[in-house]
Design a protein around this motif. Structure first.
Motif, mmCIF file in Angstrom:
data_model
loop_
_atom_site.group_PDB
_atom_site.id
_atom_site.type_symbol
_atom_site.label_atom_id
_atom_site.label_comp_id
_atom_site.label_asym_id
_atom_site.label_seq_id
_atom_site.Cartn_x
_atom_site.Cartn_y
_atom_site.Cartn_z
ATOM 1 N N PRO A 1 28.695 14.763 8.763
ATOM 2 C CA PRO A 1 28.488 13.769 7.705
ATOM 3 C C PRO A 1 28.531 12.324 8.207
ATOM 4 O O PRO A 1 27.887 11.452 7.621
ATOM 5 N N GLY B 1 17.275 22.107 3.454
ATOM 6 C CA GLY B 1 18.447 21.287 3.141
ATOM 7 C C GLY B 1 18.364 20.727 1.726
ATOM 8 O O GLY B 1 19.332 20.751 0.968
ATOM 9 N N ASN C 1 22.508 13.927 5.453
ATOM 10 C CA ASN C 1 21.525 14.854 4.897
ATOM 11 C C ASN C 1 21.415 16.164 5.674
ATOM 12 O O ASN C 1 20.682 17.057 5.277
ATOM 13 N N LYS C 2 22.118 16.255 6.805
ATOM 14 C CA LYS C 2 22.009 17.470 7.613
ATOM 15 C C LYS C 2 23.061 18.487 7.143
ATOM 16 O O LYS C 2 24.250 18.222 7.208
ATOM 17 N N THR C 3 22.546 19.651 6.681
ATOM 18 C CA THR C 3 23.466 20.677 6.198
ATOM 19 C C THR C 3 23.248 21.973 6.965
ATOM 20 O O THR C 3 22.188 22.200 7.551
ATOM 21 N N TRP C 4 24.279 22.822 6.933
ATOM 22 C CA TRP C 4 24.174 24.137 7.574
ATOM 23 C C TRP C 4 23.041 24.953 6.952
ATOM 24 O O TRP C 4 22.310 25.643 7.653
ATOM 25 N N GLU C 5 22.903 24.839 5.631
ATOM 26 C CA GLU C 5 21.843 25.603 4.956
ATOM 27 C C GLU C 5 20.473 25.165 5.446
ATOM 28 O O GLU C 5 19.602 26.000 5.713
ATOM 29 N N GLY D 1 20.992 22.824 0.417
ATOM 30 C CA GLY D 1 22.021 22.196 1.239
ATOM 31 C C GLY D 1 23.328 21.925 0.504
ATOM 32 O O GLY D 1 23.327 21.354 -0.585
ATOM 33 N N LYS D 2 24.438 22.380 1.083
ATOM 34 C CA LYS D 2 25.765 22.106 0.533
ATOM 35 C C LYS D 2 26.711 21.599 1.618
ATOM 36 O O LYS D 2 27.266 20.526 1.511
ATOM 37 N N ARG D 3 26.919 22.444 2.651
ATOM 38 C CA ARG D 3 27.921 22.123 3.678
ATOM 39 C C ARG D 3 27.323 21.191 4.729
ATOM 40 O O ARG D 3 26.383 21.560 5.435
ATOM 41 N N LYS D 4 27.896 20.006 4.822
ATOM 42 C CA LYS D 4 27.374 19.027 5.781
ATOM 43 C C LYS D 4 27.820 19.369 7.205
ATOM 44 O O LYS D 4 28.956 19.807 7.419
ATOM 45 N N ILE D 5 26.949 19.176 8.163
ATOM 46 C CA ILE D 5 27.295 19.489 9.552
ATOM 47 C C ILE D 5 28.038 18.323 10.195
ATOM 48 O O ILE D 5 29.135 18.481 10.712
#
Lengths: 212, 311
Positions: free
Chosen positions: B211, B201, B216-220, B205-209
């Motif tokens: 928010p 992340g 700080n949690k992202t799909w990446e 990390g770009k796309r937030k799951i």
């Protein structure tokens, strides 16, 4: 002998209970005065308040930490009186005594003079609010009396859930203990009262445990 | 066997300690190079890891009984922390006291290896008993919220976490690391998943799951972490568990997904209460719930996956 009793009681009973059964969210421990003459001014919810504050000190220092406690409560029965004086090492304070302030402070001042750290609850008792204002100013007058003492504010939250007034069952909860910066010198007692209240409110902001 | 520990488990434990030693020296090095910066949190974090790993390994080494007591104590710390940050009514002090008593009882079933009772004790008996205890006190205002809070707390911190200890009752060949191997496998991969999701992340990390819960949690981070963990889980499975390489792939998916949700569920609780950490027990990490959040979800889910396939 008394010192030995105190170390045994705190080392074998109080510290394990406070650290393992309860657990503290302790902040700014480094701000606690290590040596006197000093006063810890804390809020008051439970008999555990005193135990927790004293347990913050190493066993080698614990005989220097003296709670100032109500004579009319702690000196009522011979056993309670012996325990409070010899094991805890309280300084009894005559709450009802409306007379001479100087006489009231004598024992506190001699303790401060020998470098002790006094624990005082400026709110007074856990549940008699009419005593409050008087005692509050008392801390101010004591700190600015014959022996100059520093005042360190401490707030605690959670101990009212652990052992509230009138309950015998101790229920484990984590408790917040937030130590504040040493209080500045206040000119008057009423300035002091307002100041302490404000500091307490700021310190309560840092608590993690539930206020309910 | 080395020190009474099956060899593959011993190797894994040694590797963990080697990583920790490396991290300690690396931190010292970083501290000395950038001496003007503050690395208190990093240092505290590593020191706390030493305590966690040290106590865990000593307990596992000392045997099944010591380990059960150890995990029971962790449940106690976690339950206490949960009930301390969540509001309860003062009339519920008795009920809270009973919820603590559920811990020794639940771990006693584990000690006796009484599988059926271990499974139903908290979801059935504690669940039915707590409201009875509350009814006897007779305070109805706030009843629903209180009953739900205390039951939820007990489920998460006692029932879910106790599955780690029950792993010690499952027979596992010494070539596969013995019963300790199962525990190590679960704990190691759960913590590794946290680290991997964080690192992926941080790097990509770009796309937030979600928010609103956890910015700080992202799909990446989630997917990168999962791929790393799935691969590690598959490679480690034949070494520490009766699972095959391919079953290990599935275990990796389960641990990664469950770990993610455990993390965000505990995060939501903290958000709701307006606090960042649930305690200060582990300097650099926060409270014990902050460290065990993922484990609350991975332990029961991994346990039943393993149990269904192999026992």
């Amino acid at each position: 002998m008394d010192r030995f009793l105190k170390i045994a009681f705190f080392g074998l009973i109080v510290k394990p209970v406070v650290l393992i059964i309860l657990g503290l969210n302790l902040r700014n421990r480094q701000l606690l005065p290590y040596s006197g003459p000093a006063i810890l001014a804390a809020n008051h919810n439970s008999h555990m308040d005193t135990m927790v504050l004293m347990s913050l000190y190493p066993l080698s220092r614990i005989h220097k930490v003296r709670p100032v406690a109500a004579a009319d409560y702690f000196l009522t029965s011979p056993l309670k009186s012996w325990f409070s004086k010899n094991v805890i090492g309280i300084i009894p304070l005559e709450r009802k005594g409306e007379g001479d302030r100087q006489r009231l402070f004598d024992e506190c001042e001699s303790a401060l003079k020998q470098g002790d750290i006094l624990i005082i609850f400026p709110e007074g008792s856990r549940g008699e609010p009419e005593q409050m204002s008087d005692i509050k100013k008392g801390v101010f007058h004591l700190a600015n009396g014959k022996v100059k003492a520093t005042i360190t504010p401490v707030v605690m939250r959670g101990l009212g859930r652990v052992l509230p007034k009138g309950e015998a069952l101790l229920v484990p909860f984590n408790c917040d203990v937030i130590v504040g910066e040493r209080l500045p010198d206040y000119e008057t007692a009423s300035e002091f009262t307002l100041g302490v209240r404000k500091v307490y409110e700021e310190l309560f902001e840092q608590c993690l445990t539930s206020a309910e | 066997m080395i020190f009474d520990i099956p060899i593959s488990s011993f190797i894994v434990m040694s590797v963990v300690i080697a990583i920790l030693v490396f991290a300690t020296f690396a931190a010292q090095f970083i501290n000395s190079i950038w001496s003007n910066k503050d690395f208190t949190e990093l240092n505290e974090r590593i020191a706390s890891w030493w305590w966690i790993i040290g106590l865990l390994f000593v307990a596992l080494w000392a045997g099944r009984t010591a380990s059960i007591v150890f995990f029971g104590f962790l449940s106690f710390l976690a339950l206490k922390e949960f009930l301390s940050v969540v509001p309860t009514r003062s009339v519920d002090r008795n009920v809270v006291f009973w919820s603590y008593l559920a811990i020794p009882v639940q771990y006693l079933w584990i000690y006796q290896a009484w599988y059926g009772m271990f499974l139903i004790f908290i979801p059935v008996f504690v669940f039915l008993y707590m409201p009875i205890r509350m009814v006897i006190r007779g305070e109805t205002s706030g009843f629903i919220k209180s009953a739900a809070t205390i039951q939820w707390a007990t489920m998460l911190t006692v029932f879910c976490l106790s599955h780690i200890a029950y792993l010690l009752n499952l027979p596992n060949d010494a070539e596969n690391g013995g019963s300790i191997g199962l525990v190590l496998y679960l704990l190691l991969l759960t913590q590794f998943n946290d680290v991997c999701q964080f690192l992926w992340g941080k790097s990509f990390g770009k796309r937030k799951i979600i928010p609103k819960v956890s910015p700080n949690k992202t799909w990446e981070g989630f997917i990168g972490g999962m791929m790393t963990v799935v691969l590690s889980a598959a490679l480690l499975a034949p070494f520490l568990t009766p699972l095959t390489f391919f079953e290990g792939l599935a275990a990796g998916v389960i641990i990664s997904v469950a770990g993610f949700f455990g993390d965000v569920v505990i995060s939501s609780i903290k958000r709701d209460l307006g606090i960042k950490d649930s305690g200060t027990l582990l300097p650099g990490h926060g409270g014990i719930l902050d460290r065990m959040d993922s484990l609350i979800y991975t332990a029961p889910v991994f346990f039943h996956f393993l149990y269904y396939l192999k026992y």
